[in-house]
Design an enzyme around this catalytic site. Structure first.
Site, short mmCIF file in Angstrom:
data_model
loop_
_atom_site.label_atom_id
_atom_site.label_comp_id
_atom_site.label_asym_id
_atom_site.label_seq_id
_atom_site.Cartn_x
_atom_site.Cartn_y
_atom_site.Cartn_z
CG HIS A 181 -6.38 13.43 5.92
ND1 HIS A 181 -5.65 13.28 7.07
CD2 HIS A 181 -7.04 12.25 5.73
CE1 HIS A 181 -5.88 12.07 7.57
NE2 HIS A 181 -6.71 11.44 6.78
CG ASP B 129 -2.04 7.01 5.12
OD1 ASP B 129 -3.18 6.54 5.26
OD2 ASP B 129 -1.58 7.90 5.85
#
Length: 337
Positions: free
Chosen positions: A182, A251
């Protein structure tokens, strides 16, 4: 149909979202805590999404693994443990752990189905690797490839029994990361021989209907591009070595592991071989840009999407059997106490 899955800004669609989704016709949607206030509201939202497209079998997805990755939480929804709970039971009673994982996933799916959700991004087949970043951590089903595959298979079976399609992630393996994707891009320097363990659970469950890539660079295969953007990794490792022929999602392309604008990331991932682009944060300019750069969904992707959703079902209410599956899970997990 546009090969993208989009997020939604809040608990109800805005007028702009409604009009955009109707025109863009994305493959599906992903839900987060911001979209899930209570059962009645959530079901109204997913019903509206289906009405926009006129598709009963719409891909409406969520990350509901249990533990810290739970978008649906008490008091309105049941609590679910992280993967480490089943790993602990497997250490003393493998068959009981497999049955507990299956029962847990079935209860979860019965709850999701009643909310109008057809896909759960679960199970992670990433190995727990000592010294790695804890972005996977207790989400993992273990460090042994056979164990992870056995528990992962039970999760897929349990979800399917409740009418929800599971998704194996994060191919070709996220367990060795040293940073949170992230926030940054990890580089994995393990050799191809060392990565055999990481690939093993995915090979075992290669017939799963849906899979997800990971945003990691693997120098053994492609030292320049993360797996999500690497034609080499997708063609030679995921489709080739692993043998996965299901619907391949990225993702979330909003993660800081990737560079460039969001539409640029989407175009690169699609060109590399990902079937569908996952874009989670419901930013209208980004979503419009993605729709502009992506081609219409290919026949091969349409076929994979149809196959992935073929056995999903949306229930009117949470089946009463869900409580029995939860009780069975709890009874088995109590063996570790």
């Amino acid at each position: 149909m546009t090969p993208a899955i989009f997020g939604i800004a809040g608990p109800e669609l805005t007028a702009d979202e409604r009009a955009f989704f109707r025109d863009c016709d994305p493959a599906g949607y992903i839900l987060f805590g911001r979209n899930c206030i209570d059962p009645r509201q959530l079901r109204a939202l997913t019903d509206e999404l289906r009405s926009i497209h006129g598709r009963d079998r719409l891909l409406v997805s969520i990350d509901q693994e249990g533990g810290r990755v739970s978008r649906l939480r008490p008091p309105h929804w049941s609590p679910y443990p992280a993967g480490a709970a089943f790993e602990a039971l497997y250490a003393i009673a493998p068959a009981s752990a497999i049955e507990a994982a299956r029962a847990n996933a079935t209860a979860m799916a019965l709850e999701l189905s009643a909310m109008g959700i057809t896909v759960d991004y679960h199970p992670p087949l990433d190995l727990r690797v000592p010294g790695a970043h804890d972005v996977i951590g207790d989400r993992s089903l273990g460090s042994d490839p056979m164990q992870v595959a056995a528990l992962g298979r039970a999760v897929l079976e349990g979800l399917a029994a409740g009418g929800v399609a599971g998704c194996i992630k994060h191919m070709p393996g996220h367990g060795r990361t040293d940073v949170d994707t992230h926030k940054a891009l990890p580089t994995v320097t393990a050799s191809a021989a060392e990565l055999e363990d990481d690939l093993a659970p995915f090979r075992t469950l290669k017939h799963a209907l849906i899979g997800m890539t990971g945003h990691l660079v693997f120098t053994a295969w492609d030292a320049e591009n993360p797996a999500t953007l690497s034609e080499t990794v997708i063609r030679d490792v995921i489709r080739g070595d692993i043998g996965f022929d299901g619907l391949l999602l990225t993702d979330d392309i909003d993660m800081e592991a990737l560079g460039g604008t969001i539409p640029e990331r989407a175009a690169r991932a699609h060109a590399a071989g990902c079937d569908i682009i996952l874009n989670c944060w419901a930013k209208m300019d980004d979503m419009k840009g993605i729709c502009e750069v992506l081609p219409a969904m290919s026949e091969a992707t349409v076929a994979r999407l149809d196959r992935a959703l073929a056995d999903t079902r949306v229930a009117d209410t949470i089946a009463p059997e869900a409580a029995q599956f939860l009780a069975k899970r709890d009874g088995l997990l109590a063996l570790t106490a």
